[in-house]
Every structure is written in structure tokens, then in C-alpha cells.
Design an enzyme around this catalytic site. Structure first.
Site, PDB file in Angstrom:
ATOM      1  N   SER A 299      46.605  44.326  45.848  1.00 18.63           N
ATOM      2  CA  SER A 299      46.162  45.163  44.738  1.00 18.63           C
ATOM      3  C   SER A 299      46.911  44.844  43.441  1.00 18.63           C
ATOM      4  CB  SER A 299      46.309  46.637  45.133  1.00 18.63           C
ATOM      5  OG  SER A 299      45.695  47.480  44.208  1.00 18.63           O
ATOM      6  N   ASP A 310      46.801  32.335  36.467  1.00 25.57           N
ATOM      7  CA  ASP A 310      45.665  31.894  35.654  1.00 25.57           C
ATOM      8  C   ASP A 310      46.092  31.411  34.275  1.00 25.57           C
ATOM      9  OD1 ASP A 310      43.972  32.420  37.705  1.00 25.57           O
ATOM     10  OD2 ASP A 310      42.848  34.024  36.710  1.00 25.57           O
ATOM     11  N   LYS A 324      43.074  42.585  48.235  1.00 29.85           N
ATOM     12  CA  LYS A 324      42.525  43.921  47.942  1.00 29.85           C
ATOM     13  C   LYS A 324      42.212  44.000  46.449  1.00 29.85           C
ATOM     14  CE  LYS A 324      43.370  48.889  47.889  1.00 29.85           C
ATOM     15  NZ  LYS A 324      42.871  49.016  46.508  1.00 29.85           N
TER      16      LYS A 324
END
Length: 537
Positions: A299, A310, A324
Site C-alpha cells: 500500500s 519511477d 496492494k
């Protein structure tokens, strides 16, 4: 109010709330008379079933149990693995976790061979100041004997308003009689920053265990403690971090990224996309970063690690994360209960879906037996590297922890290192009972190993000299770790454990690569910006 009536009203509340929430986050449709009629019919059917069960079942029915643990969870389970109903105690614990504090004595306890044992007093807590130690068996709280009580029940007895006192009777190895401690309750922080120290000269280490309302404040304090802007590198440990509050995940990522960089986005079936950006930026923190993750990182942990990956801000080291990426909106209901309902899905800055597939697996396998999912998405980082989506965050550098060998498994299974009485696992308490002079320079020498072998003999744990020799470094480290936890606190024990942590050592080795990665992407972004400016009329 009759139990079945209360249960029916509670279920009605959940159903109505779910219907309303669906209108807020789901398709833009108008409720019809048929919808209302269907809902009323469903509630009537449920009430009839509950009434028959309550009246005719072979033994008396605990209605709260049937509702809280049966009907409502069953309804939510058909939706997804993370939509959850919280009974009053669970909801109170959830709010504790979110607030990052509670009122009590400040120690973790756990079951061991029929007893509730102190696992570790929190640093500087009332329990630690009073002298309670790991391995102490809780025999009484006030005048209530703990025999037959669950660990949760005992933990509840230890909680109470700030400034009140509680008398705790414990049994400790080395003392012939039970000891009574008077502990004054206080506000106990549920720290999300577990550790923050220099793991090597110039290299900081921070472990984050959760995302609660105090996480960004705690992390900022850890950065200040480590003088982060002057570090040569940072190892950021998110292993076993199950997540928490979205806004705290955004605030944490903000501390690593440049201002205005995208951190995460989320949207549902028809809910409008929402994008979260870094609003403050790293404020000069440009040291190379390596984030350590594993299958327990979920999460909010995946939001932070995904955004760092990224944007090529740092490297990810370890194992595939949990996967998740479902957004839960948590809302209070009646009877001090709560509902976490999935309303959207998370996506990393490159557009990767974090959520792992859960449609064709059992709930147990989804939670406990998940394997690396097949790659369903391939995206590009800011610097042009390929990253993969559809099942958590895939590390840039894979690193696993070695599994214990058979002899180590035997000692761990028999709890020989952990200090508790009433069974086998008593070496640490036995050793500390000899009143050794434990300083920060302590190492388990030959005399300590001789005591250890004597304890193995006494407890009839089989071994050979070859077993001891082959595992000597590991045995010494386990003894040192547990002794440090008992004398100096959990953080001191953690630093010992990290000395031979393969994933952390790999993270330290990867810092030069993380530095090169970050420097390269900054050049690429600068070139892109220059190119865009030159093309403007």
C-alpha cells in the site's frame, strides 16, 4: 435493544452506507424505487434469517459474533480482499494506529507457552522506566490473575487514562518471588520511524514501520538527526511496512522528490482521477537513496517506493512487494464500528497499477501464499528504464535473506534465545541473571558460549561441536542482540541484527549505482527542459 434487532440495524447501516458510497465514487446513476425496494427486501430477508437462527438454533447464539464475524465480513469478502468491517475493538485499534498514539504503559506483549510475556518495553516508556524487561511473565494486573486471559485482554487492562497507575505483578527468572511494579500510564507514541542511525560512516539508515498521522513529522526529525543533507547515502527500509494513510505516503515521498513531481494517482470505475504531486520537494536532500522492500511492504510503502523508482530518485532493493493498490475509504458506523470500503485503485507516476490480481485465488493464498505475479505492464521511468506493473513493485536489485539452516531452525523453534520463563527459551534471561557487565562493546566470548552450551545440555537440545562451530557467528550475534534489547532497548538490538542483513548490505553496496542513476536522470530532465525552452517562439 434486542441483539437481533441491533444486529439487523447495524447491517442495514452498512448496506445503506455502501449504497451511498457507491453513488459518491461509482457510476453516476440515480437511485430508483426498484433499488430502494430491493434493499428493503434484502434487509427483511436477513432479519428473518437472523430471527430464525436466534430462536431455533441448537445452542444459544452470540448475535454480535454472528454479525461482526460472519454476516458483514462475508458480504464484504465477495467484493475484494481489502474491504473490511471493524468491530468496536478493531476500530479502536485502527484509530490508535492512525493517530500514532495511545495511553498505557508502553510495551509489547505476546503469548508464550500459556503465559503472556513482555516482548519488549518501548524506549523511554513508563514500562521501561519502571524496570520491566523482555521475558517477564505477567502474572497479575492489579488484583486480577492473568491465568486464562488472552493477550488482548491483558493489553486492554494495561491501558488507561494518562497519569493513572497500574500495578503489574511479574515472574522473572532469577528471582524466587514475584515482583510487583507500579507503573504510571502516559501517552505512548506508536512510532512509525523504528530506527534512525548511522549504519556506516556517512551512510544513514531509517526504518519506517507504518504510515500514521505523525509519520511525516517523525521522518523529518530523523532526517534532522542524521543531518540528511550532508549524508553520502541513505538506506530507507520499508520491509514489513503494511501501509497506512495516503496523505502520509504522499508527504513521505515529497521529502525525496523534486517539487511538482507526480507521486501517485488513483481512480475508480467512474470516479474522477486524482493526482498527488510533491508540493515542497526534497529541499536540498540529494544524497543517493536505496529503498529496501519485501513481500510485507504494501500500500503506502508501494506508493513511496514506486514513485522513487519511477522518477529514478533511487534504487529499490529486496523482494517483490505485496501488491496492494486498492484505495479504502474508512468511515465510522454505529456501535463504535467502522467500515473500510474500496473506492479506487492506485497507479504509480509512470502509470503502473500496483494491485495484484485477486480474482482467481483464495483469500488465504492471496494474503499468505502470494508468489511473484506475471508481468502485465511495462512502463518507462523518467530516465528511460523499464519497470513492471500489475503486481506490486519489482526491485531493481533482487536480494533475499538466507533461510535458517536446520540447526538454527531448531534453536529458534525452541526459543533458546528469547528471554521468557516457563519453557525452553530462557538462555538470555539465565545469562543476564548471572549479572554480567553488558556495555556497548559487549561480544559473546568463550565463557558466554560455554554457558550457552551448558543451557543446551540442560534443556536436552541436541548439538555437536561441529554445529556450534559452523554457526558460531550467528549464535554470538543472537546472544548479543537479545542482551542489547534487554539492556539498551529495541533499537540497539536492531543495529546488531542488521550487521549480517544481506538485503541491507546489498543496499549499501548499491548506493554508488543509485547515485549514478539520480545524476543521470537530472541531466536528462535538464536537457529536456532546455530543449522545450529553445523551441518556444
Amino acid at each position: 435493544m434486542k441483539p437481533e434487532r441491533r444486529g439487523a440495524l447495524l447491517v442495514l447501516g452498512v448496506l445503506v452506507f455502501s449504497a451511498v458510497l457507491g453513488g459518491l465514487y461509482g457510476p453516476s446513476v440515480r437511485a430508483t424505487a426498484g433499488d430502494a425496494s430491493n434493499l428493503q427486501d434484502s434487509v427483511k430477508d436477513f432479519t428473518r434469517v437472523l430471527s430464525v437462527v436466534q430462536h431455533d438454533y441448537a445452542v444459544p447464539v452470540d448475535t454480535d459474533h454472528a454479525i461482526y464475524d460472519g454476516a458483514i465480513p462475508g458480504m464484504l469478502r465477495v467484493l475484494d480482499p481489502h474491504s473490511t468491517f471493524f468491530d468496536p475493538r478493531q476500530y479502536a485499534l485502527l484509530r490508535e494506529d492512525q493517530r500514532g498514539k495511545y495511553y498505557g504503559v508502553g510495551m509489547t506483549v505476546g503469548p508464550q507457552e500459556g503465559h503472556t510475556v513482555i516482548l519488549a518495553p518501548m524506549p523511554n516508556s513508563p514500562a521501561a522506566k519502571a524496570g520491566l524487561r523482555p521475558g517477564d511473565i505477567i502474572a497479575k494486573v492489579e488484583d486480577k490473575a492473568t491465568d486464562g486471559m488472552t493477550t488482548s485482554e491483558i493489553a486492554d487492562l494495561l491501558k488507561g487514562p494518562k497519569g493513572t497507575t497500574v500495578h503489574v505483578t511479574i515472574v522473572r527468572e532469577g528471582d524466587a518471588e514475584p515482583l510487583v511494579f507500579t507503573v504510571t500510564r502516559d501517552e505512548i507514541p506508536k512510532n512509525s520511524v523504528d530506527s534512525a542511525f548511522m549504519i556506516k560512516p556517512g551512510i544513514g539508515y531509517i526504518r519506517l514501520s507504518a504510515f500514521n498521522e505523525e509519520t511525516d513529522t517523525e521522518l523529518a526529525a530523523a532526517f534532522k538527526k542524521l543531518d540528511a543533507n550532508n549524508l553520502d547515502g541513505l538506506v530507507f527500509d520499508l520491509r514489513g511496512n503494511p501501509g497506512g494513510l495516503l496523505n502520509e505516503a504522499v508527504a513521505v515521498a515529497d521529502m525525496f522528490l523534486d517539487k511538482n513531481q507526480l507521486i501517485v494517482s488513483h481512480h475508480g470505475r467512474a470516479s474522477q482521477e486524482r493526482r498527488y504531486y510533491a508540493v515542497r520537494g526534497n529541499r536540498g536532500f540529494t544524497a543517493p537513496v536505496v529503498v529496501v522492500v519485501n513481500g510485507g511492504s504494501a500500500s503506502a510503502s508501494e506508493i513511496v517506493s514506486g514513485s522513487i523508482q519511477d522518477h529514478d530518485r533511487g534504487l529499490i532493493v529486496g523482494e517483490q512487494t505485496f501488491g496492494k493498490g486498492l484505495v479504502q475509504t474508512v468511515s465510522p458506523l454505529s456501535e463504535d464500528t467502522g467500515l473500510a470500503l474500496t473506492t479506487a485503485r492506485y497507479y504509480t507516476p509512470s502509470g503502473r497499477l500496483i494491485q495484484r490480481d485477486y480474482k482467481d485465488v483464495s483469500l488465504y493464498d492471496y494474503l499468505y501464499n502470494h508468489k511473484n505475479p506475471p508481468v502485465t505492464e511495462v512502463k518507462l521511468t523518467d530516465g528511460g528504464r523499464q519497470v513492471f506493473g500489475g503486481g506490486g513493485i519489482t526491485p531493481d536489485v533482487m536480494a533475499t535473506l538466507a533461510k535458517p539452516n536446520p540447526f538454527q531452525e531448531t534453536l529458534l523453534r525452541r526459543n533458546i534465545f528469547f528471554p521468557f520463563r516457563g519453557g525452553v527459551g530462557t538462555f538470555t534471561t539465565y545469562f543476564l541473571g548471572t549479572k554480567p557487565n553488558i556495555t556497548k562493546d559487549f561480544e559473546a566470548d568463550d565463557s558466554v558460549i560455554a554457558l550457552f552450551k551448558g543451557k543446551l545440555d540442560k534443556e536436552k537440545i541436541p548439538y555437536t561441536d561441529a554445529d556450534i562451530s559452523a554457526n558460531m557467528d550467528w549464535i554470538k550475534r543472537e546472544i548479543k542482540k537479545e542482551a542489547f534489547i534487554s539492556i539498551f532497548g529495541v533499537n540497539a538490538g536492531d543495529s546488531v541484527e542488521l550487521e549480517d542483513d544481506a538485503q541491507v548490505n546489498k543496499a549499501i553496496e548499491s548506493l554508488p549505482q543509485a547515485r549514478a542513476l539520480y545524476q543521470n536522470v537530472r541531466k536528462i530532465i535538464a536537457q529536456r527542459s532546455a530543449g522545450q525552452l529553445s523551441q518556444q517562439p
